[in-house]
Motif scaffolding. Structure first.
Motif, short mmCIF file in Angstrom:
data_model
loop_
_atom_site.label_atom_id
_atom_site.label_comp_id
_atom_site.label_asym_id
_atom_site.label_seq_id
_atom_site.Cartn_x
_atom_site.Cartn_y
_atom_site.Cartn_z
N ASN A 189 52.75 20.10 41.95
CA ASN A 189 54.05 20.14 41.25
C ASN A 189 54.31 18.90 40.40
O ASN A 189 55.43 18.40 40.32
CB ASN A 189 55.21 20.34 42.23
N PHE A 190 53.26 18.41 39.75
CA PHE A 190 53.42 17.39 38.72
C PHE A 190 53.44 18.10 37.36
O PHE A 190 52.83 19.15 37.19
CB PHE A 190 52.27 16.39 38.75
N TYR A 191 54.16 17.50 36.41
CA TYR A 191 54.28 18.13 35.09
C TYR A 191 54.18 17.06 34.01
O TYR A 191 54.80 16.00 34.10
CB TYR A 191 55.60 18.88 34.97
N ARG A 192 53.40 17.37 32.97
CA ARG A 192 53.22 16.46 31.83
C ARG A 192 54.38 16.68 30.87
O ARG A 192 54.35 17.55 29.99
CB ARG A 192 51.88 16.76 31.15
N CYS A 193 55.43 15.90 31.02
CA CYS A 193 56.64 16.09 30.21
C CYS A 193 56.55 15.38 28.86
O CYS A 193 57.38 15.60 27.97
CB CYS A 193 57.87 15.60 30.97
#
Length: 236
Positions: free
Chosen positions: A183-187
């Motif tokens: 649940n990591f996201y490249r914002c």
């Protein structure tokens, strides 16, 4: 030893939840302890250490379950918090304290069992999940669940955890590939965030563990969708 805390001012519901949990936990392990409190003040004044799961009634007098959760997060980022409630008005606040689930009253045994089993599996998985990085001849093993965000500064990768930051020369794409399943996201081109620690989103800025981070304009829509998806997973 698995340690579970129930904080509930309705003694009938508290006893029922206690009985349900005893049955569920006995199927998993013989080494467990259930501690009960009848109000938030009692829990805070007699705070138990090394708790794995807190069951908190949101609508208690004086100190609400949300108040107690905030106090828990001041000293403990690892315990899971499951709210029991008759309403879902507190969902946004629950995200602030990283609640694992909302369970709506009256709680059905099978549903409780499903989510307790899921929670315990996640605890075990979390304790096993680490990444290893190297910097200036030193090797560090970092717990993935304690990483709040990763950023690129010049050619360095900086991995921020709850308590410390680490520099490494690895590639952001490599880190993203490793962490995206958690649940990591490249914002943003320069930022990879752990959705667990997102406190709020305002226009094109998010707050992650009290640090403001930009969200790219072309990624804002997908980021909001991802955030709502993660948030939706905690409501049952």
């Amino acid at each position: 030893m698995l340690k579970v805390v129930i904080c509930e001012d309705d003694f009938v519901f508290r006893d029922t939840l206690n009985e349900y949990l005893e049955v569920i936990l006995k199927e998993i392990t013989n080494q467990f302890e259930i501690i009960t409190f009848n109000c938030g003040e009692d829990l805070v004044e007699n705070y138990p250490e090394d708790v794995d799961i807190f069951f908190l009634d949101i609508e208690m007098n004086k100190l609400t379950g949300m108040d107690v959760a905030r106090k828990i997060r001041e000293v403990d980022d690892n315990s899971e918090i499951i709210f029991t409630t008759g309403v879902i008005n507190y969902v946004q606040d629950g995200y602030e304290v990283r609640a694992y689930r909302y369970l709506l009253k009256p709680i059905q045994f099978e549903l409780l069992k499903e989510h307790v089993n899921s929670c315990i599996k996640d605890i075990i998985k979390r304790n096993e999940n680490n990444i290893v990085i190297q910097n200036k001849g030193c090797i560090y093993k970092l717990r993935i669940d304690e990483i709040t965000f990763v950023e690129v500064i010049n050619k360095d990768i900086i991995i921020h955890t709850i308590n410390q930051s680490y520099n490494t020369k690895t590639n952001m794409k490599i880190i993203e590939k490793e962490l995206i399943k958690y649940n990591f996201y490249r914002c943003h081109n320069s930022f990879l965030v752990n959705m667990k620690y997102v406190e709020y989103i305002k226009q094109s800025t998010i707050l992650v563990n009290s640090v403001e981070i930009p969200v790219s304009r072309y990624r804002i829509k997908k980021f909001k969708t991802k955030l709502l998806s993660v948030l939706g997973d905690i409501i049952c």
